[in-house]
Design a protein around this motif. Sequence first.
Motif, PDB file in Angstrom:
ATOM      1  N   ARG A 113       0.831  -1.192   0.000  1.00 34.25           N
ATOM      2  CA  ARG A 113       0.000   0.000   0.000  1.00 34.25           C
ATOM      3  C   ARG A 113       0.877   1.258   0.000  1.00 34.25           C
ATOM      4  NH1 ARG A 113      -2.470   3.793   2.804  1.00 34.25           N
ATOM      5  NH2 ARG A 113      -1.339   3.438   4.731  1.00 34.25           N
ATOM      6  N   ARG A 114       1.929   1.233   0.808  1.00 34.12           N
ATOM      7  CA  ARG A 114       2.824   2.402   0.853  1.00 34.12           C
ATOM      8  C   ARG A 114       3.596   2.553  -0.451  1.00 34.12           C
ATOM      9  NH1 ARG A 114       2.726   4.551   5.539  1.00 34.12           N
ATOM     10  NH2 ARG A 114       1.940   3.343   7.311  1.00 34.12           N
ATOM     11  N   ARG A 116       2.561   2.003  -3.300  1.00 36.79           N
ATOM     12  CA  ARG A 116       1.706   2.512  -4.376  1.00 36.79           C
ATOM     13  C   ARG A 116       1.901   4.010  -4.598  1.00 36.79           C
ATOM     14  NH1 ARG A 116      -1.198  -1.397  -6.141  1.00 36.79           N
ATOM     15  NH2 ARG A 116      -1.805  -3.126  -4.781  1.00 36.79           N
ATOM     16  N   GLU A 142      -7.933  12.510  -1.710  1.00 31.88           N
ATOM     17  CA  GLU A 142      -7.971  11.154  -1.159  1.00 31.88           C
ATOM     18  C   GLU A 142      -6.595  10.480  -1.117  1.00 31.88           C
ATOM     19  OE1 GLU A 142     -10.501   8.257  -3.154  1.00 31.88           O
ATOM     20  OE2 GLU A 142     -11.015   7.481  -1.186  1.00 31.88           O
ATOM     21  N   PRO A 143      -5.824  10.529  -2.209  1.00 33.55           N
ATOM     22  CA  PRO A 143      -4.486   9.916  -2.124  1.00 33.55           C
ATOM     23  C   PRO A 143      -3.607  10.585  -1.068  1.00 33.55           C
ATOM     24  CG  PRO A 143      -4.800  11.073  -4.228  1.00 33.55           C
ATOM     25  CD  PRO A 143      -6.132  10.958  -3.579  1.00 33.55           C
ATOM     26  N   ALA A 146      -4.712   9.204   2.184  1.00 36.88           N
ATOM     27  CA  ALA A 146      -4.364   7.785   2.325  1.00 36.88           C
ATOM     28  C   ALA A 146      -2.904   7.606   2.721  1.00 36.88           C
ATOM     29  CB  ALA A 146      -4.653   7.045   1.021  1.00 36.88           C
ATOM     30  N   HIS A 147      -2.060   8.526   2.283  1.00 39.63           N
ATOM     31  CA  HIS A 147      -0.638   8.387   2.593  1.00 39.63           C
ATOM     32  C   HIS A 147      -0.188   9.395   3.652  1.00 39.63           C
ATOM     33  CE1 HIS A 147       0.265   5.328  -0.449  1.00 39.63           C
ATOM     34  NE2 HIS A 147      -0.679   5.919  -1.151  1.00 39.63           N
ATOM     35  N   ASP A 148      -1.174   9.949   4.367  1.00 37.09           N
ATOM     36  CA  ASP A 148      -0.901  10.838   5.494  1.00 37.09           C
ATOM     37  C   ASP A 148       0.038  11.975   5.107  1.00 37.09           C
ATOM     38  OD1 ASP A 148      -2.438   9.145   7.204  1.00 37.09           O
ATOM     39  OD2 ASP A 148      -0.725   7.784   7.244  1.00 37.09           O
ATOM     40  N   LEU A 194       0.408  12.127  -6.033  1.00 33.79           N
ATOM     41  CA  LEU A 194       1.402  11.612  -5.082  1.00 33.79           C
ATOM     42  C   LEU A 194       2.826  11.718  -5.630  1.00 33.79           C
ATOM     43  CD1 LEU A 194      -0.602   8.485  -3.934  1.00 33.79           C
ATOM     44  CD2 LEU A 194      -0.022  10.455  -2.522  1.00 33.79           C
TER      45      LEU A 194
ATOM     46  N   ARG B 200      -7.873   1.451  -4.758  1.00 35.11           N
ATOM     47  CA  ARG B 200      -6.833   0.505  -4.336  1.00 35.11           C
ATOM     48  C   ARG B 200      -5.486   0.899  -4.921  1.00 35.11           C
ATOM     49  NH1 ARG B 200      -7.972  -5.164  -6.205  1.00 35.11           N
ATOM     50  NH2 ARG B 200      -5.872  -5.496  -5.445  1.00 35.11           N
ATOM     51  N   SER B 201      -5.495   1.295  -6.200  1.00 37.02           N
ATOM     52  CA  SER B 201      -4.217   1.620  -6.835  1.00 37.02           C
ATOM     53  C   SER B 201      -3.617   2.887  -6.238  1.00 37.02           C
ATOM     54  CB  SER B 201      -4.384   1.754  -8.346  1.00 37.02           C
ATOM     55  OG  SER B 201      -4.926   3.010  -8.668  1.00 37.02           O
ATOM     56  N   LEU B 202      -4.466   3.730  -5.638  1.00 36.64           N
ATOM     57  CA  LEU B 202      -3.943   4.927  -4.973  1.00 36.64           C
ATOM     58  C   LEU B 202      -3.335   4.583  -3.629  1.00 36.64           C
ATOM     59  CD1 LEU B 202      -6.871   7.385  -5.661  1.00 36.64           C
ATOM     60  CD2 LEU B 202      -4.551   7.651  -6.495  1.00 36.64           C
ATOM     61  N   GLY B 203      -3.645   3.393  -3.117  1.00 34.56           N
ATOM     62  CA  GLY B 203      -3.156   3.015  -1.801  1.00 34.56           C
ATOM     63  C   GLY B 203      -4.107   3.413  -0.686  1.00 34.56           C
ATOM     64  N   VAL B 204      -5.393   3.620  -1.018  1.00 38.93           N
ATOM     65  CA  VAL B 204      -6.383   3.929   0.011  1.00 38.93           C
ATOM     66  C   VAL B 204      -6.592   2.673   0.866  1.00 38.93           C
ATOM     67  CG1 VAL B 204      -8.766   4.661   0.427  1.00 38.93           C
ATOM     68  CG2 VAL B 204      -7.496   5.586  -1.503  1.00 38.93           C
ATOM     69  N   ARG B 205      -6.741   2.880   2.165  1.00 36.49           N
ATOM     70  CA  ARG B 205      -6.891   1.736   3.064  1.00 36.49           C
ATOM     71  C   ARG B 205      -8.216   1.033   2.820  1.00 36.49           C
ATOM     72  NH1 ARG B 205      -4.501   5.825   5.832  1.00 36.49           N
ATOM     73  NH2 ARG B 205      -2.444   5.367   6.702  1.00 36.49           N
ATOM     74  N   SER B 208     -11.329   2.265   4.539  1.00 35.37           N
ATOM     75  CA  SER B 208     -11.765   3.529   3.968  1.00 35.37           C
ATOM     76  C   SER B 208     -12.451   3.315   2.614  1.00 35.37           C
ATOM     77  CB  SER B 208     -10.536   4.427   3.835  1.00 35.37           C
ATOM     78  OG  SER B 208     -10.848   5.587   3.154  1.00 35.37           O
TER      79      SER B 208
END
Lengths: 369, 304
Positions: A113-114, A116, A142-143, A146-148, A194, B200-205, B208
């Motif tokens: 996930r990270r 990405r 949103e991205p 998601a990555h804080d 990102l 998902r491809s963005l890395g969203v949890r 969420s």
Amino acid sequence: MTAQPSAAGADPVPTGRDQREIDPDDVLLSVRGLQVHFPIRRGILVERQVGAVKAVDGVDLAVPRGSTVGLVGESGCGKTTFGRAVLRLVEPTGGTVTFDGTDLRELDAEQMRRQRRQMQMVFQDPMASLDPRQSVESVLTEPLRAHDIGGDHRARVRELLDVVGLPASAASRYPHEFSGGQRQRVGIARAIALEPQLIVADEPVSALDVSIQAQVVNLLEQLQDRLGLTYLVIAHDLAVVRHIADVVAVMYLGGLVEQAPSDELYATPLHPYTRALMSAVPIPDPDVEESRERILLTGDLPSPAAPPSGCRFHTRCPFRQETRCDDERPALREIRPGHTVACHWAEDIEAGRIAPRESAVVEPDVSTA
Amino acid sequence: MSLSQVEAATESDQVEQPVGNLRQAAWRRLRRDPVAITGFVLIAMFIVVAVLAPLIAPYDPRDTPGAGTITPTNIPGPSAEHWFGLDEQGRDELSRVIYGARQSLLVGVVAMLLGMAGGMVLGVLAGAFGRWVDSVVMRIVDIMLSIPGLLMAIAIAAVLGRSLTSVMIAIAAVNVPIFARLLRGQMMSQRESDYVLAARSLGVRRRSIVLSHVLPNSMSPVIVQATLTLATAIIEAAALSFLGLGGADPAVPEWGRMLASTQRYLASAPHLALFPGLAIMVAALGFTLIGERLREALDPKYRR
């Protein structure tokens, strides 16, 4: 933009694709023997696997940093699955994907996930790939959430919209309020939010009007020059790929059949399948169009659940020979520098020593009678 | 490069006029739809009547103004003083029908909310986690669905004892598997959509993705089902009361029980069955009309 300054950044007007300096040995994404097999299960209570759809079956591909690699092939050849498997949106069943030195298949879910953040995707259908209930501002932040990533998200949204050529007022709007081209711009803005290194673009323009396609292709090129992006562009439109890609790979039924620098591939396609594809591209000159030879492929793409033996293409190949084609799967061979082909007879075909079967070729002038 | 000239020349795709989001568009369609408006008016009428019952009702529903005059064979029908006539105990029928709206709407709304909440919990569990959680939850749902709804409601109401609460719980329980299956199916299909893949491809949890994308986009049919459930819940509540499983206090007017207690007087006083029966029918009709039209308004297939 806050991305690392690229070589083209100093030049206010990036003038052409050929001036970028790409080191072919500086590989950002390296794919080795990638396989994606979808199991076919049967049974009512106890399911057992009775076969597999071999969507991607042993693909090697190297994408140098800062370059654009195009992947072409007809529908159903596995190119979309390949793109998703590279990003692990579909789990590969074999092979390795190495991104910037990291073996992606070794990462656990959270590490992936990270990861990405470095690798993003642009989708074919911009309407379907945007949540209809999300405003553009929410799409673009949103991205970051998601990555804080902290900082001024609103300013970042304005910046991203500006980069992709949308007005700042677009932030409060919803996807259905835009035209197709504008939606795809939103999709692209989301992908670069990102500051990734790699973008996999799966048919980025094929859902758009022809008049808009050029704008979006151009935007992708400008962003590459500005942000130093690396692209893997998946498309069935050979003209789009020719324009944008440095290197083009041709895929047929889950495997690569030919790979070469863009100009070389279009000038001298060596694999019979590539030749057939090229001959299907219309030439905007009626005289040339009338007099040139066209190779028509007969039959449909064979089922990837039961691919033909030997060369995957032998069931439709106009140059098929009695020996080798049916029982020996050809490997990719480097015939010229940077030009690899998976065909046993590539040299003979190129030299004209093997003629295509008559039925597969449409003679000039016949169709215009 | 010729392509850059094209870009400079034609920024042809202008921002279109805002037309609002899906829900707003649905609302606009409903406001123009005579059938939906009829439904709204019917329901609004019942709500007003229920809320203002003490002001509207001409008599106290517990009073027995006709106590001295009625006999089992002589129950007066509609008259100027008592528009709906008197019931078998000499109470004003109109006032009882008016007060009955309170019970019916209360049972309908609470049972629907409970059923939807329970069904959503199960549906989200199954739809969000998939795999074995989905299998386990959906087998439980299948078992619940295999029992006829009214039979299950009767069993539950009988076990919990005679009270309004047990009626509500019984009706809610019948609706839980329906909501669960509906939401789960929607979430399953939404999970396959491109925008979920994009998230998902963005890395969203994962959590969420489920809560902010999959669930909100799966709610339209659930809202429609909730409207239709209101109608069936009112009928089911009436059925339970009719079978003697309603609220404990027989003096509290309730449409279902009013129907039940008039059985013996059907020959001499048919109006006692007519008015509460009509009330149930019209209330259910109102919710059904809204529900059906809402379904069409929210369904992109019906969009013009």
